[in-house]
Design a protein around this motif. Structure first.
Motif, mmCIF file in Angstrom:
data_model
loop_
_atom_site.group_PDB
_atom_site.id
_atom_site.type_symbol
_atom_site.label_atom_id
_atom_site.label_comp_id
_atom_site.label_asym_id
_atom_site.label_seq_id
_atom_site.Cartn_x
_atom_site.Cartn_y
_atom_site.Cartn_z
ATOM 1 N N PRO A 286 0.853 -10.708 5.290
ATOM 2 C CA PRO A 286 1.305 -10.481 3.912
ATOM 3 C C PRO A 286 1.367 -11.757 3.073
ATOM 4 O O PRO A 286 0.924 -11.768 1.921
ATOM 5 C CB PRO A 286 2.693 -9.872 4.109
ATOM 6 C CG PRO A 286 2.622 -9.187 5.430
ATOM 7 C CD PRO A 286 1.781 -10.104 6.270
ATOM 8 N N ILE A 287 1.931 -12.847 3.642
ATOM 9 C CA ILE A 287 1.995 -14.099 2.892
ATOM 10 C C ILE A 287 0.589 -14.640 2.655
ATOM 11 O O ILE A 287 0.256 -15.101 1.554
ATOM 12 C CB ILE A 287 2.861 -15.132 3.639
ATOM 13 C CG1 ILE A 287 4.320 -14.668 3.699
ATOM 14 C CG2 ILE A 287 2.778 -16.499 2.964
ATOM 15 C CD1 ILE A 287 5.249 -15.612 4.435
ATOM 16 N N LEU B 270 -3.692 -2.871 1.736
ATOM 17 C CA LEU B 270 -2.339 -2.757 1.215
ATOM 18 C C LEU B 270 -1.401 -1.904 2.078
ATOM 19 O O LEU B 270 -0.276 -2.318 2.356
ATOM 20 C CB LEU B 270 -2.375 -2.224 -0.218
ATOM 21 C CG LEU B 270 -1.029 -2.143 -0.936
ATOM 22 C CD1 LEU B 270 -0.357 -3.508 -1.015
ATOM 23 C CD2 LEU B 270 -1.208 -1.565 -2.343
ATOM 24 N N PRO B 271 -1.800 -0.716 2.541
ATOM 25 C CA PRO B 271 -0.878 0.083 3.371
ATOM 26 C C PRO B 271 -0.436 -0.647 4.650
ATOM 27 O O PRO B 271 0.734 -0.592 5.035
ATOM 28 C CB PRO B 271 -1.703 1.332 3.706
ATOM 29 C CG PRO B 271 -2.698 1.438 2.588
ATOM 30 C CD PRO B 271 -3.045 0.022 2.247
ATOM 31 N N GLN C 44 8.073 -4.591 6.046
ATOM 32 C CA GLN C 44 9.315 -3.819 6.058
ATOM 33 C C GLN C 44 10.382 -4.373 6.999
ATOM 34 O O GLN C 44 11.521 -4.608 6.589
ATOM 35 C CB GLN C 44 9.019 -2.348 6.387
ATOM 36 C CG GLN C 44 10.273 -1.488 6.406
ATOM 37 C CD GLN C 44 9.942 -0.018 6.538
ATOM 38 O OE1 GLN C 44 8.825 0.393 6.245
ATOM 39 N NE2 GLN C 44 10.897 0.763 6.990
ATOM 40 N N PRO C 45 10.067 -4.646 8.276
ATOM 41 C CA PRO C 45 11.116 -5.171 9.164
ATOM 42 C C PRO C 45 11.616 -6.558 8.787
ATOM 43 O O PRO C 45 12.756 -6.920 9.097
ATOM 44 C CB PRO C 45 10.437 -5.195 10.541
ATOM 45 C CG PRO C 45 8.979 -5.159 10.265
ATOM 46 C CD PRO C 45 8.814 -4.392 8.997
ATOM 47 N N ALA D 269 9.486 0.268 0.219
ATOM 48 C CA ALA D 269 8.745 1.404 -0.278
ATOM 49 C C ALA D 269 7.583 0.951 -1.105
ATOM 50 O O ALA D 269 6.701 1.690 -1.393
ATOM 51 C CB ALA D 269 9.665 2.283 -1.096
ATOM 52 N N ALA D 270 7.643 -0.248 -1.536
ATOM 53 C CA ALA D 270 6.747 -0.689 -2.575
ATOM 54 C C ALA D 270 5.424 -1.237 -2.170
ATOM 55 O O ALA D 270 5.088 -2.113 -2.656
ATOM 56 C CB ALA D 270 7.394 -1.762 -3.395
ATOM 57 N N SER D 271 4.895 -1.141 -1.247
ATOM 58 C CA SER D 271 3.583 -1.650 -1.015
ATOM 59 C C SER D 271 3.431 -3.081 -1.450
ATOM 60 O O SER D 271 2.986 -3.894 -0.728
ATOM 61 C CB SER D 271 2.567 -0.801 -1.736
ATOM 62 O OG SER D 271 2.586 -0.969 -3.079
#
Length: 430
Positions: free
Chosen positions: A218-219, A393-394, A401-402, A419-421
């Motif tokens: 993600p980063i 993205l998904p 999330q964690p 929730a926000a993708s």
């Protein structure tokens, strides 16, 4: 929309930096016009931008180590003071009509070295000025608003001043404007600085930060979005003097209007982000605004009508700042405090470091095929570069999330992130 201003330190910073940034944009427009007036070279326009920003690419990661190790407040006072010295020197040379292109290149490189340390430190310092963690994302959005309000006002004033009295006065005003931000820093009331004793050397700290940032998808995805937008999209500001004079058949005031229109669009985007109460959906917004930015650049490249060009500049400004500020917000909320400086230095390196490479490439290509086709190609590449992010993205959403559950982010933001993708994927100025 303005809740972060309840923090006294941030309010001081917001006012001082806002005044200084108007001067910064005035100098940037004046310098671009000066270089093109003196040389008639698109390549040298790109070279000046390259010399002012490539130091950020080289020094940015080391500046991040500095931001995590030393007093960020004092570092900022030093960098802002040195920036004032640079602007003052440049103003004297222009006003005495002794300026030569090598002066511009040398002083731009000097400012680039300063910015290499200033930007990373300033990005990491935001969290120290805002007492309530839940107001952090609002502070970042307001930073973008301030930056783009200055981009709206500064170039417009600069265009009129250049036509009336020349470029030197714009640069002198920038030198004086640094008094505001230095004063705001000196008036802050901060907690006593406590240096964290670290056994790691600079290289080890840098390596740890790199592994942390680029080892987590993600980063890594957020930083890559910023790098690609900077590489392919930011050169449009370098080419604007050519569009203003040779395609739209205007003068310095036309360049000011184009930059002002882009600033107005960017300000609208920043205010749009400031009124959001969570990061819910930022990932999808990034996909939309990056695509909007690319398409607007393509359309602008073929426009020969000032009114249409100004309208398209609104969309480019909106798309660019929402993408950048969203990435910044997501990164600031996601990273651990002890690695914040290093991660934000990678963000700054991606933002400031890739732009000069893109500017040099765009300047070289424009001399061969023309500025219109060059800018259209830049817009097309921006649209292409967002596709991998959209596809992944998904998966990125599930990975982040964690992290937020473990960090105990306030419920409102945590819910938005999970929730926000978006929080996972991409994102300011500062």
């Amino acid at each position: 929309m303005f809740r972060a201003l309840s923090s006294r330190n941030y309010r001081l910073f917001f006012i001082g930096q806002g005044i200084s940034l108007i001067g910064t944009w005035m100098q940037q427009i004046a310098l671009s016009w000066l270089v093109y007036r003196l040389t008639d070279s698109v390549f040298l326009l790109g070279a000046v931008t390259f010399s002012s920003q490539i130091p950020s690419f080289i020094l940015g990661p080391f500046a991040g180590v500095l931001a995590d190790k030393f007093n960020r407040h004092k570092v900022l006072i030093v960098t802002q003071t040195l920036s004032m010295v640079q602007a003052s020197t440049l103003a004297v040379l222009v006003l005495t009509e002794t300026i030569e292109i090598w002066h511009v290149l040398s002083l731009s490189a000097f400012l680039g070295v300063i910015n290499g340390f200033d930007i990373s430190t300033r990005q990491a310092f935001v969290v120290e000025m805002v007492e309530k963690r839940e107001n952090l994302s609002n502070a970042i959005a307001l930073n973008s608003s301030m930056f783009n309000m200055a981009r709206l006002v500064g170039p417009t004033i600069a265009g009129l001043l250049i036509a009336a009295v020349g470029e030197g006065m714009c640069i002198l005003i920038n030198a004086v404007s640094y008094i505001a931000v230095i004063g705001s820093l000196l008036l802050m009331r901060l907690k006593p600085f406590e240096r964290v004793q670290q056994e790691r050397k600079v290289w080890q700290s840098l390596q740890e930060g790199f592994q942390y940032a680029f080892g987590f998808p993600p980063i890594r995805a957020l930083i890559m979005i910023v790098a690609l937008l900077s590489l392919f999209g930011m050169p449009f500001t370098v080419l604007l003097p050519v569009f203003a004079r040779d395609i739209l058949h205007g003068g310095a005031n036309t360049l000011g209007y184009l930059m002002g229109a882009s600033g107005l669009g960017a300000l609208s985007g920043a205010l749009f982000l400031a009124q959001r109460k969570s990061v819910l959906g930022l990932g999808r917004i990034i996909i939309f605004t990056m695509s909007l930015f690319g398409l607007a650049l393509i359309a602008f490249s073929f426009s020969e009508v000032l009114t249409l060009s100004l309208l398209l500049m609104l969309f480019t400004g909106f798309g660019m700042i929402v993408t950048m500020a969203s990435c910044n917000t997501l990164l600031q909320t996601l990273v651990e405090d002890d690695k914040r400086g290093r991660v934000m230095s990678f963000y700054s390196t991606a933002f400031m470091g890739m732009a000069p490479v893109g500017s040099m490439l765009a300047g070289s290509v424009a001399e061969q095929v023309g500025v219109g086709y060059t800018l259209a190609g830049c817009g097309f590449l921006c649209c292409l570069s967002i596709i991998p992010f959209a596809v992944n993205l998904p998966k990125l959403r599930r990975m982040v999330q964690p992290i937020y559950e473990r960090m105990g982010i306030v419920p409102e933001i945590a819910t938005g992130l999970q929730a926000a993708s978006g929080l996972t994927t991409a994102q300011e100025e500062q």
